[in-house]
Motif scaffolding. Sequence first.
Motif, PDB file in Angstrom:
ATOM      1  N   PRO A   7      -0.201  -3.687  -7.163  1.00 42.53           N
ATOM      2  CA  PRO A   7      -0.158  -2.307  -6.458  1.00 42.53           C
ATOM      3  C   PRO A   7      -1.590  -1.777  -5.695  1.00 42.53           C
ATOM      4  O   PRO A   7      -1.390  -1.481  -4.806  1.00 42.53           O
ATOM      5  CB  PRO A   7       0.222  -1.384  -7.902  1.00 42.53           C
ATOM      6  N   GLY A  81       1.156   5.720  -6.795  1.00 48.09           N
ATOM      7  CA  GLY A  81       0.995   5.386  -5.415  1.00 48.09           C
ATOM      8  C   GLY A  81       0.901   6.435  -4.689  1.00 48.09           C
ATOM      9  O   GLY A  81      -0.016   6.890  -3.849  1.00 48.09           O
ATOM     10  N   GLN A 157       6.040   5.016  -3.297  1.00 48.70           N
ATOM     11  CA  GLN A 157       5.161   3.887  -3.610  1.00 48.70           C
ATOM     12  C   GLN A 157       4.899   3.454  -5.264  1.00 48.70           C
ATOM     13  O   GLN A 157       5.622   4.416  -6.063  1.00 48.70           O
ATOM     14  CB  GLN A 157       3.672   4.190  -3.160  1.00 48.70           C
ATOM     15  N   SER A 158       4.484   2.441  -5.707  1.00 41.49           N
ATOM     16  CA  SER A 158       4.566   1.911  -6.995  1.00 41.49           C
ATOM     17  C   SER A 158       4.118   3.027  -8.175  1.00 41.49           C
ATOM     18  O   SER A 158       3.246   3.886  -7.818  1.00 41.49           O
ATOM     19  CB  SER A 158       3.702   0.740  -7.192  1.00 41.49           C
ATOM     20  N   THR A 303       9.057   2.760   2.624  1.00 37.52           N
ATOM     21  CA  THR A 303       8.382   1.866   1.770  1.00 37.52           C
ATOM     22  C   THR A 303       8.665   0.433   1.984  1.00 37.52           C
ATOM     23  O   THR A 303       9.862   0.159   2.280  1.00 37.52           O
ATOM     24  CB  THR A 303       9.179   2.052   0.326  1.00 37.52           C
ATOM     25  N   GLU A 332      -0.547   3.970   4.829  1.00 31.55           N
ATOM     26  CA  GLU A 332       0.457   2.711   4.392  1.00 31.55           C
ATOM     27  C   GLU A 332       0.206   2.350   2.997  1.00 31.55           C
ATOM     28  O   GLU A 332      -0.774   2.869   2.292  1.00 31.55           O
ATOM     29  CB  GLU A 332      -0.025   1.655   5.469  1.00 31.55           C
ATOM     30  N   ASP A 333       1.070   1.670   2.357  1.00 32.84           N
ATOM     31  CA  ASP A 333       0.960   1.022   1.214  1.00 32.84           C
ATOM     32  C   ASP A 333      -0.522   0.292   1.262  1.00 32.84           C
ATOM     33  O   ASP A 333      -0.765  -0.366   2.041  1.00 32.84           O
ATOM     34  CB  ASP A 333       2.173  -0.019   1.043  1.00 32.84           C
TER      35      ASP A 333
END
Length: 569
Positions: A7, A81, A157-158, A303, A332-333
């Motif tokens: 992650p 996240g 997110q995670s 996602t 962003e991730d």
Amino acid sequence: MIMENVPRPDFRRGEWVSLNGEWDFSFDEPLFDKKIKVPFCYQSEMSGIGTADVHNVVWYRKEFTVEEDRLWGKSLLLKFGAVDYEAEVYVNQTYAAGHRGGHTPFEADITGLVTEGKNTVTVKVTDYSDADKPRGKQTWTGENFACWYTPTTGIWQSVWLEYAGKSYIKQIKATPDLDRNEVLCEIFVSSMVELKAEISFRSIPARGDTQKDLGSINIICENGYGKGILALPDLDVRREELIWTLNKPNLIEMEAVLLNDQVYSYFGLRSVCVSNGRILLNGEVLYQRLILDQGYWKESLLTPPDESAIKEDIILAKKMGFNGARKHQKVEDPRYYYWADRLGFLVWGEMPSCFQYTDNTLKRTSEELTEFIQRDYNHPSIITWVTANESWGMRNIRTDKSQQNFSNMLYYQAKALDKTRLVSGNDGWEQTEHTDILALHDYELMPENTDKYDCMEEIIYGLAEHRMVLAEGQKYGGQPVLMTEYGGIAFSSDVTGWGYYNKAGSQEEFMNRLEPVTDFLIKSRKFSGFCYTQLTDVMQEKNGLLREDRTPKVPLELLERIFGKKYYE
């Protein structure tokens, strides 16, 4: 150092457990009569629900297992996240944490709330359509319109568990100084008592070269904080073995140990600055060939559908001749920035905007901007922060001094948090003089009217398209000029979508419109770079170089010939 599906590749522990997957779920009340696949929001197909119906409150629940032997002498951290927008977290029906802000991470130390065996985490998320909070490209009107799209509500997110030390590391901040060939390391820890941390460094070459042990430093942490400086080896003419560049994106790994806690992070040795109206990367003039990337997928919205989709977007952009992306209106991730670091790809990190100006706008934007920069500080690929876009959330900035001061506040906040990067204050138009970049948006730029830029002073103190470049009373201070939005050309075959100005009826017409304009931006030497709109189609906006499924509309090699062109070609 390939770390797929981790992650936070830039801040990781050896012992972690993913909580992604199936959760109990319900709308409005904690009935838990549905199932949802985390980390996909309920509006997306990949969540297993896929409805655009508006629900201001959603509930999540999941069981997880704790092994007593594994937890002995450790802390158990529950990490999120990103959850949009306000989250209340309960572990075994006891309040564990709360967080406000839809784009940034938070965590809870749940060591004292869990028992051996089965445990339950419950999350209540509240997400109203108020426009004075950072929304980015999420519509607040109840329907998609113009360039605003389906909202994202809840976990996107995670979610994961980490087994940390009893006293544990919360953040590692690495500030490289290329001129002095050293790095300042700051470490934030959970304990207020005096403790000693050790950070060891080793090179992670981009390719081919042998890894090198670069030394270590001991840091005394008091009241939760400590810092130290490492002098890096002087490689002189062999600096390319250590420095992060686009062609050779070397990284430096940090292994931090605090008692029985161990964290791995990394940074890149590189510098970004402005000199004589030009942007320099590692002391060399940088011409930025950026693609505007909103980071949407048809099946999963904000996602990424999986790890490979993140990497694919960067690789496709590079194949089209771009050396970076402006991640538009999205935090962003973290895995995106990791792959940008690994692949040698520049990124502009952009704060999602509000769309109404109130006192809440200031407070909420400031809070999330701080968390955004703190989370992603160590990524060498990020070279610019964009704190506002096109006067969104500050619609009267041209004449309103308070809104000008808001833009200035965000600029100086970003500079206070991060002195190593550039900041674009109000990207596009109505900018104040407190910006490192003069950013122009001009979708009206066509092959037949490039001569309007013959006199740059008239543009700067006038307009590029339809809005004044500078806010009232502001002066140009010699900043680098970039065309940070142009193009947006759609094809007439996309009957239901829209692009900027007339649609192209054929590939030939598309190329005849795109190539002369991009040639002008590259060869005129009036600009330090460009950002083309955009990478992919997004819902009703059909002006991407790629369709939503990432298939190209024009052969990639033809695009590379245009966007990758050099000054002298």
